[in-house]
Write an enzyme that holds these catalytic residues in place. Structure first.
Site, PDB file in Angstrom:
ATOM      1  N   CYS A 270       0.830  -1.205   0.000  1.00 29.65           N
ATOM      2  CA  CYS A 270       0.000   0.000   0.000  1.00 29.65           C
ATOM      3  C   CYS A 270       0.871   1.265   0.000  1.00 29.65           C
ATOM      4  O   CYS A 270       1.573   1.506  -0.970  1.00 29.65           O
ATOM      5  CB  CYS A 270      -0.987  -0.036   1.162  1.00 29.65           C
ATOM      6  SG  CYS A 270      -2.383   1.069   0.884  1.00 29.65           S
ATOM      7  N   HIS A 354      -3.965  -5.250  -0.247  1.00 27.45           N
ATOM      8  CA  HIS A 354      -3.646  -5.723   1.097  1.00 27.45           C
ATOM      9  C   HIS A 354      -3.646  -7.242   1.207  1.00 27.45           C
ATOM     10  O   HIS A 354      -4.677  -7.832   1.486  1.00 27.45           O
ATOM     11  CB  HIS A 354      -4.638  -5.130   2.105  1.00 27.45           C
ATOM     12  CG  HIS A 354      -4.430  -3.676   2.334  1.00 27.45           C
ATOM     13  ND1 HIS A 354      -3.622  -3.190   3.326  1.00 27.45           N
ATOM     14  CD2 HIS A 354      -4.894  -2.607   1.653  1.00 27.45           C
ATOM     15  CE1 HIS A 354      -3.595  -1.866   3.269  1.00 27.45           C
ATOM     16  NE2 HIS A 354      -4.367  -1.485   2.260  1.00 27.45           N
ATOM     17  N   GLU A 356      -2.583  -8.988   3.498  1.00 26.30           N
ATOM     18  CA  GLU A 356      -2.872  -9.425   4.873  1.00 26.30           C
ATOM     19  C   GLU A 356      -4.371  -9.455   5.135  1.00 26.30           C
ATOM     20  O   GLU A 356      -4.813  -9.898   6.207  1.00 26.30           O
ATOM     21  CB  GLU A 356      -2.187  -8.497   5.878  1.00 26.30           C
ATOM     22  CG  GLU A 356      -2.892  -7.178   6.180  1.00 26.30           C
ATOM     23  CD  GLU A 356      -2.795  -6.150   5.065  1.00 26.30           C
ATOM     24  OE1 GLU A 356      -2.199  -6.471   4.014  1.00 26.30           O
ATOM     25  OE2 GLU A 356      -3.329  -5.042   5.226  1.00 26.30           O
TER      26      GLU A 356
END
Lengths: 390, 1096
Positions: A270, A354, A356
């Protein structure tokens, strides 16, 4: 244990206070006040939206939303309550929430509290009952707008005029180093293992730390940490975290990364991806609508695989501007925007979305594995000082 | 490997066979017409030759325009083999026609047909289908990939079953293998219940196999709709949460999209599991759904089942999100990957994304237990609903209330109407007793309980409905209590808006507030500026601009409807499927939309049934997914400003609104004509004026009046309420006692009360019943200039007295003289003229000894329109729509529409399909009340062959190729006719067993009877035993009249439970015998509709 909301079901709650959200363009959205009553009567910030159907707690606690008021496009928010395990940070970075319909009673076995109680606990306020679709359509067409909201009745009430005034002086997120407001002030460690990863905290989400700590010992360091300090820790890899705002406001971090390039494997997510690109001499563009949801299709050009990703960004890397040094590895299939790059020498890579998740799909989790492989395979290309790795 | 395929579209395939789902049955409704239609369109757009097989003439997919070769033929291995031999398709797409298509495809694989003709199975291969369908294999596969499943075991015998249950412990669920819609599935809490459920399940399974499982009743139930392409890209299209907990079949559950009560952490785990499941099962491409259960207290998640095909839930998911699952599945099957297919709605983005929505979707099923006496009305793991509604709102309360009023059960929302009294009358203890059971009423009982102060926690303990849903319902109850008794004029803008945002209809508010009727409520709230806003369904929660106008109403700030460019015509759909009003009307509405669009109008479709083609976003220029009530329709009228509204193609649902809608907007036949046709006196005057004989009759609003009328016209008499479709509560009565009972049944509130009840405005009609008459249906078209053409004349196989919807019929009529046909045509056109019909009319006649009596006329589209269209090759509904929009028949003819068709050398038979297998304790007798859920069509060169095809299509396994043992038991009046059938069957080599009287009659005429069967109470060998022992291959049993349960009902029930073909009328027995006889001498042939109509 039922884990359900403690509030008695049938008792009619006290009538909520009318509230309003006023945007800098003069648009007014009626609603009702939620959460904390601020002394100044209102909260202001850049108004953005998120289209995820789940994950409100992760979004509210994501430091990337610093300075922003988050509009949830899904109307029912708070249904499953909150639980400490899902928070992505312990601080308060966003400025508030805009909701169509806040659950008055939540229901889920994991729940520890209600979202409203959580907002109050973190000193946040919100506005409910808003035509969030009208607001989203406006933001989609004009880009993020600054605004202010607050209660029109009760304690610390404000007027529409006061909200207009507040909106007009709200600086938003342009031209501000928001990273400095969210980054950790002290280094800390997580995980264990021989491998040493230094994570530059530009607003790092808890689940990123968790994912990295599966790969080794993670040293989370402030955004201002210098390249020399980082290299002195003899890292096997450096991680550039997500974070809020305009990457051009964090020139110091860009310089740090530029220095690290080639010395150590680097992985960015990001804002970290944008900082890496700037360090490569690339440029950043502001997207017309931004990407704000957990349903964006991204193709990994290196494998042809498509992954559904969690995204939250208004800025993007101009892939052509880094083409001499990096290849485009990931693109957003909706609009072709650059979602990932890899240095031609293979020593660093980054993605805009993202992996994660938290919230969002797990499709891109393989990127952490890729970072692990890179750390294993890495041979330093450039050694600028005597403290070179390996 | 995930990724992009090397080649996009497959170029090695030229022609593809698509199998439809056959007749509408419980568990398999018109959602597969929707999916099949989408698939056929998509495949033809891609340039493939599409061969379609489906026995259901009421479907849109079987319209000859949707495939290159359309076979309306029985869906059996034999028929499909012939179609394949004839057409030599390169591939078979088995995943779009429900369980029927999937099972049939597996049969084709196992019989070696696909291998012999080199047909490739695309979408899902045999291995994948077997893994998903075989419960034990599926379970093992899930365990293998680390997913949790309920503990279970598989049994093939009762001994095995007993062993397993000892290991698992009660309660358990018993599921038979290879059964659609959960038929034969049951829960057992006691040893006795277990023994019965296990033996029933073993009998129901075609392979005598049952799964015995740990009961997870009361757990939370979820479903994910997944798409997968050949590069292993997978996306979730929609997540669904059931309001009813595990234990109620998902098809019978109230369901909500998206999932409401799972955190992101839990949801993502479920998403990963769904992907892993598809991967392991090996679904190559297309849509599948995976069902999960989660323990409410500890979050343990188990996989319940998966369907490796498009399903009912896929249709719901498509409508809920705007993502066209079937269309995309068809494209994926021919080689495309998700990222290569654009998203129609945004146009800017590819299909490889996960739709997000910014509204709540609620589905509520619709049941018709009132038609099946002897059923408990309690929901379980076997699906019993016949239709469903879906509603969209910005919140759950809003969408729930909209869904409630879409049901058309006299509820304008979640109670707050007079219909709630039924629930409010129950004591607290009665409620406590009822709430643990899933029933059609539970939702309304919960509201009643909330309103009287039951806590959410207590209601949760009773019902296991999640507390979040209960609390959301409590918002509705609390709002209603807060408003109750207040003067309507005292409400301010904020209060009106709040009530409307919670989904309250004007009708409910008129009930709750003082001093205003529905119209006044509308006026008052509008004065405060509280009018609906229409939002768009865009697959992306407004993140991108969308171009498809698919709307729902809500009460917000901003309305997104864009002004149209051409004159607009609104078409009101037919709402939820129910018995008597189903897919036939959707067919008519869809055809109207196509025809009017072709003629340059913008079409605006309004409907609330997610299974339909009409609610596909690209069927009409604009789609409003809304309840079909006065309020909701007027809201759309106000925003769309149409030049006309079509109310006569969607059955009773739109017709009921005709009187209140602006008269100048109603297109076609004036609504007053409907009143004339329904009003006994006006209708009698009309018949007299037109000099058309009708059976003597009269009307009554009381028992005394009824007896008076019956005394005048004589028995037997037909008794029926006015203004209902599908013969609701219609009865044939033979004496005063019968009549009194019938009147009493109609007078009580009960099920009929919900749809009308007895009143001065809605009297009961009593007609002399003409015994031994032939019933005839005539469909005709008339334009505004008075030109009238006959669509078709259908001769019923069953005599008058069996509801026309349950009767088989033949077109052209084989036994009517040309003179009678002419008279029928002339009468039909005369009635059409008298009723000022502009559009379609259906007239029913009874013909006895060349005497013609008119029974009734319906100046609207009838159930038979699609059948007539398929049989004659004329698109009647399209023509009707054009006529209603102002065209004349002459103009249509000039455009190329064919008005008169010459006699075909083919006969078409329509046969009804009845759901008695779902209601095993209901007597499978035909009568004046319609009970069929669907229909099939048989086309052949003789009426007998066409009838046999229709019987085979309806699922009858007649002893055609080999001789069998026929059990015959006839009422005295049927003996003469029955003999004719018996003689033919005897000549074919069948043997007979019969009850004493019938046996005597047969023997008298030289037919040998192997065994004379005792009555059940005589203790000897009885028919039920023989049927259960598998010794009977056909039952011919005609009823002996009303009254307490006679042997006949037990025999018919046993036949139904053991899948033994059953004929309950002598007419059907004669037709079947004739057809079986002809089939011995003529080869069984298949023909495409295109060939039948000379268009091939």
């Amino acid at each position: 244990m039922s884990g359900s909301g403690a509030k008695a079901g049938n008792g009619a709650a006290a009538m909520p206070s009318a509230a309003a959200l006023v945007l800098v363009d003069g648009s007014v959205f009626e609603g009702e006040h939620l959460g904390t009553r601020h002394e100044q009567g209102f909260a202001s910030g850049e108004v953005v939206f998120n289209t995820g159907l789940t994950g409100y707690q992760e979004v509210v606690t994501d430091p990337s939303y610093a300075g922003q008021i988050i509009t949830f496009t899904y109307p029912h928010i708070g249904n499953y309550g909150v639980t400490a395990a899902d928070s992505q940070s312990s601080g308060v970075f966003c400025r508030g929430v805009v909701i169509r319909d806040l659950a008055r009673r939540h229901s889920n076995w994991r729940a520890e509290d209600s979202l409203e109680a959580f907002l109050v606990e973190r000193g946040l306020s919100g506005i409910g009952g808003v035509d969030t679709r009208r607001l989203t359509r406006l933001l989609r067409d004009t880009g993020a707008l600054v605004g202010a909201f607050g209660p029109l009745e009760g304690n610390n009430a404000v007027t529409i005029e006061a909200l207009k005034a507040a909106a007009s002086i709200e600086p938003g997120t342009d031209g501000i180093d928001l990273v400095a407001t969210v980054s950790t002030t002290d280094s800390y460690m997580a995980g264990s293992g021989e491998r040493r990863i230094v994570a530059l905290d530009f607003g790092i989400k808890k689940n990123i730390v968790e994912q990295l700590s599966r790969l080794g010992t993670v040293h989370v360091v402030p955004a201002s940490t210098s390249a020399a300090e980082i290299m002195s820790m003899r890292p096997d890899g450096v991680f550039l975290s997500n974070g809020p705002g305009d990457p051009t406001e964090v020139g110091y971090a860009v310089e740090t990364v530029a220095e690290l390039l080639g010395q150590v494997p680097i992985f960015g997510i990001c804002l970290g991806h944008q900082i890496l690109s700037l360090a490569l001499g690339g440029s950043i563009v502001k997207l017309p609508f931004g990407h704000h949801g957990a349903n964006h299709p991204v193709r990994d050009n290196t494998t042809g695989e498509i992954e559904i990703t969690s995204q939250n960004h208004n800025f993007a890397v101009d892939a052509a501007s880094v083409a001499d040094r990096a290849e485009l590895t990931h693109i957003n299939l909706n609009d072709g925007v650059c979602e990932g790059i890899r240095l031609k020498d293979g020593s660093a890579f980054s993605v805009q979305h993202h992996p994660e998740a938290s919230p969002g799909p797990h499709d891109s989790i393989y990127l952490f594995e890729r970072f692990s492989e890179l750390m294993t395979d890495f041979k330093p290309i450039r050694i600028t000082s005597g403290e070179g790795a390996g | 490997m995930k990724g992009r395929a090397e080649m996009p579209k497959r170029t090695d395939l030229t022609s593809i066979l698509v199998i439809g789902s056959g007749p509408i049955v419980i568990g398999q409704a018109c959602e597969f017409d929707y999916s099949g239609t989408q698939a056929c369109r998509a495949l033809r757009e891609e340039g493939f030759r599409v061969v379609l097989a489906n026995s259901n003439p009421a479907t849109i997919m079987t319209d000859p325009d949707f495939a290159d070769a359309t076979y309306i033929e029985p869906l059996t291995l034999e028929t499909l083999t012939r179609i394949i031999a004839e057409e030599r398709p390169d591939a078979l797409l088995p995943t779009l026609g429900g369980q029927t298509a999937l099972n049939l495809s597996m049969e084709l694989v196992e019989a070696g047909v696909l291998a012999e003709y080199e047909v490739e199975l695309i979408g899902a291969d045999a291995e994948a289908i077997a893994t998903a369908e075989d419960r034990q294999r599926f379970k093992e596969a899930m365990v293998e990939i680390g997913l949790s499943v309920p503990r279970s075991g598989v049994a093939h015998t009762m001994a095995e079953a007993d062993e397993i249950v000892i290991e698992i412990g009660l309660p358990v669920v018993i599921r038979p293998a290879y059964i659609l819609g959960g038929r034969g599935t049951g829960i057992a809490h006691t040893v006795e219940e277990f023994s019965k459920a296990a033996s029933d399940g073993l009998a129901a399974s075609p392979i005598s196999e049952i799964l015995i499982e740990e009961s997870i009743a009361g757990w939370k139930e979820f479903e994910l709709e997944v798409m997968r392409d050949n590069a292993d890209n997978q996306v979730i299209i929609c997540s669904i949460e059931n309001v009813d907990p595990m234990g109620v079949h998902t098809g019978d559950s109230i369901t909500v999209a998206p999932i409401q009560t799972l955190s992101d952490v839990e949801y993502q785990v479920m998403r990963d599991a769904a992907f892993a499941c598809l991967r392991r099962v090996g679904v190559e491409t297309g849509g599948s759904n995976v069902q999960f259960a989660i323990h409410p207290d500890d979050g343990r998640m188990v996989v319940i089942e998966m369907n490796p095909r498009v399903s009912r839930s896929s249709a719901l998911a498509s409508k809920a999100t705007g993502f066209p699952i079937a269309k995309i599945a068809a494209r994926l099957a021919v080689g495309y990957t998700l990222d290569e297919i654009p998203n129609d709605i945004t146009r800017a983005t590819p299909s490889s994304f996960e739709p997000v929505i910014d509204y709540v979707v609620t589905k509520i099923p619709r049941w018709t237990f009132e038609k099946f006496p002897g059923t408990s009305g309690v929901l379980g793991t076997s699906m019993q609903s016949v239709g469903e509604v879906m509603a969209l709102g910005r919140t759950f309360p809003e969408s729930l209330q909209k869904a409630c009023r879409s049901l058309e059960l006299g509820q304008a929302g979640l109670n707050a109407t007079a219909a709630e009294m039924r629930f409010d009358e129950l004591s607290d203890d009665e409620l406590r007793e009822r709430l643990p059971k899933g029933t059609p009423d539970r939702l309304f009982e919960i509201e009643s309980a909330l309103r009287r102060g039951f806590s959410v926690d207590e209601l949760y303990e009773l019902s296991k409905v999640d507390r979040w849903f209960l609390d959301q319902m409590a918002r509705i109850s609390e709002e209603r209590l807060a408003l109750e008794g207040r003067s309507a004029t005292s409400l301010g803008r904020a209060e009106w808006r709040r009530a409307k945002q919670l989904g309250f209809s004007d009708e409910q508010l008129a009930y709750v507030l003082d001093g205003a009727d529905e119209d006044e409520i509308r006026r008052l709230r509008s004065e405060h500026g509280v009018t609906p806003t229409f939002k768009a369904v865009d697959t992306c929660a407004a993140e991108f601009e969308a171009s498809t106008p698919y709307h729902y109403s809500t009460y917000e700030d901003e309305c997104e409807v864009v002004e149209g460019t051409a004159p607009r015509i609104m078409i009101l759909g037919s709402g939820p499927n129910r018995i008597g009003q189903g897919i036939e009307f959707d067919y008519c509405c869809v055809h109207a939309s196509f025809a009017l669009s072709d003629a340059g109008f913008e079409t605006v479709m309004v409907n609330c049934n997610p299974e339909t083609v009409s609610t596909d976003y690209d069927t009409s220029d604009r789609l409003y997914f809304e309840p079909i009530t006065y309020e909701d329709v007027m809201n759309i009228v106000e925003v769309e400003k149409p030049i006309g509204i079509i109310v006569s193609l969607g059955g009773q649902t739109p017709l009921k609104l005709a009187d209140r809608l602006p008269a100048e907007l109603i297109l076609g036949t004036p609504p007053s004509s409907i009143d004339i046709a329904e009003d006994r006196d006006q209708w009698a005057d009309l018949c007299e004026r037109a000099d058309i004989p009708q059976p003597p009759g009269g009307t009554a609003t009381s028992v005394d009046q009824a007896l008076e009328v019956a005394g005048r016209v004589g028995y037997p008499a037909l008794v029926r309420p006015s203004y209902v479709l599908g013969g609701r509560a219609m009865e044939l009565v033979y004496n005063d006692e019968d009549l009194t009972a019938a009147m009493a049944a109609m007078a009580v509130g009960g099920s009929l009360g919900r749809e009308g009840g007895l009143s001065a405005e809605r009297p009961v009609l009593i007609d002399r019943f003409l015994e031994s008459a032939t019933e005839v249906d005539v469909d005709a078209l008339r334009d505004s200039t008075g030109t009238c053409v006959i669509g078709g004349i259908m001769e019923h196989v069953e005599e008058a007295g069996v509801h026309s919807g349950d009767s088989a019929c033949v077109l052209p009529p084989p036994n009517l003289s040309a003179e009678v046909c002419e008279r029928l045509s002339a009468y039909a056109c005369k009635i059409a003229a008298e009723l000022d019909v502009v559009g379609l009319i259906n007239v029913q006649f009874a013909v006895r000894d060349d005497e013609v009596f008119v029974i009734e006329a319906n100046p609207r589209a009838s159930r038979t329109v699609p059948f007539v269209a398929k049989a004659t090759g004329r698109p009647l509904a399209k023509m009707a729509a054009r006529i209603m929009a102002g065209s004349t028949l002459d103009e249509l003819e000039a455009e190329g529409f064919v008005l008169e068709v010459s006699d075909s050398r083919f006969y078409s038979v329509k046969e009804a399909v009845l759901p008695f297998n779902r209601f095993p304790n209901t007597d499978a007798l035909l009568g004046p009340e319609m009970r069929s859920t669907g229909e099939v069509m048989g086309i052949d060169v003789s009426p007998g062959l066409a009838f046999i095809k229709a019987q085979i299509g309806a699922g009858m396994v007649l002893p055609i190729h080999e001789s069998g043992c026929i059990f015959m038991s006839l009422a005295d009046r049927d003996k003469a006719g029955g003999l004719e059938a018996a003689q033919q069957l005897w000549d074919l080599g069948h043997t007979f067993v019969a009850t004493a009287g019938t046996a005597a009659m047969l023997q008298e005429h030289g037919i040998e009877v192997l065994q004379v069967i005792d009555r059940l109470d005589q203790g000897g060998v009885n028919a039920v035993d023989l049927i259960e022992a598998g010794k009977v291959s056909l039952v011919v049993n005609t009823p002996r009249g009303r009254g307490a349960r006679a042997d006949g009902s037990y025999i018919r029930i046993a036949a139904g439970q053991h899948n033994v073909p059953l004929l309950t009328t002598v007419a059907a027995a004669k037709a079947a015998a004739k057809g079986m006889s002809e089939l011995r001498h003529a080869p069984y042939t298949v023909r495409s509709l295109q060939a039948v109509h000379g268009r091939a």
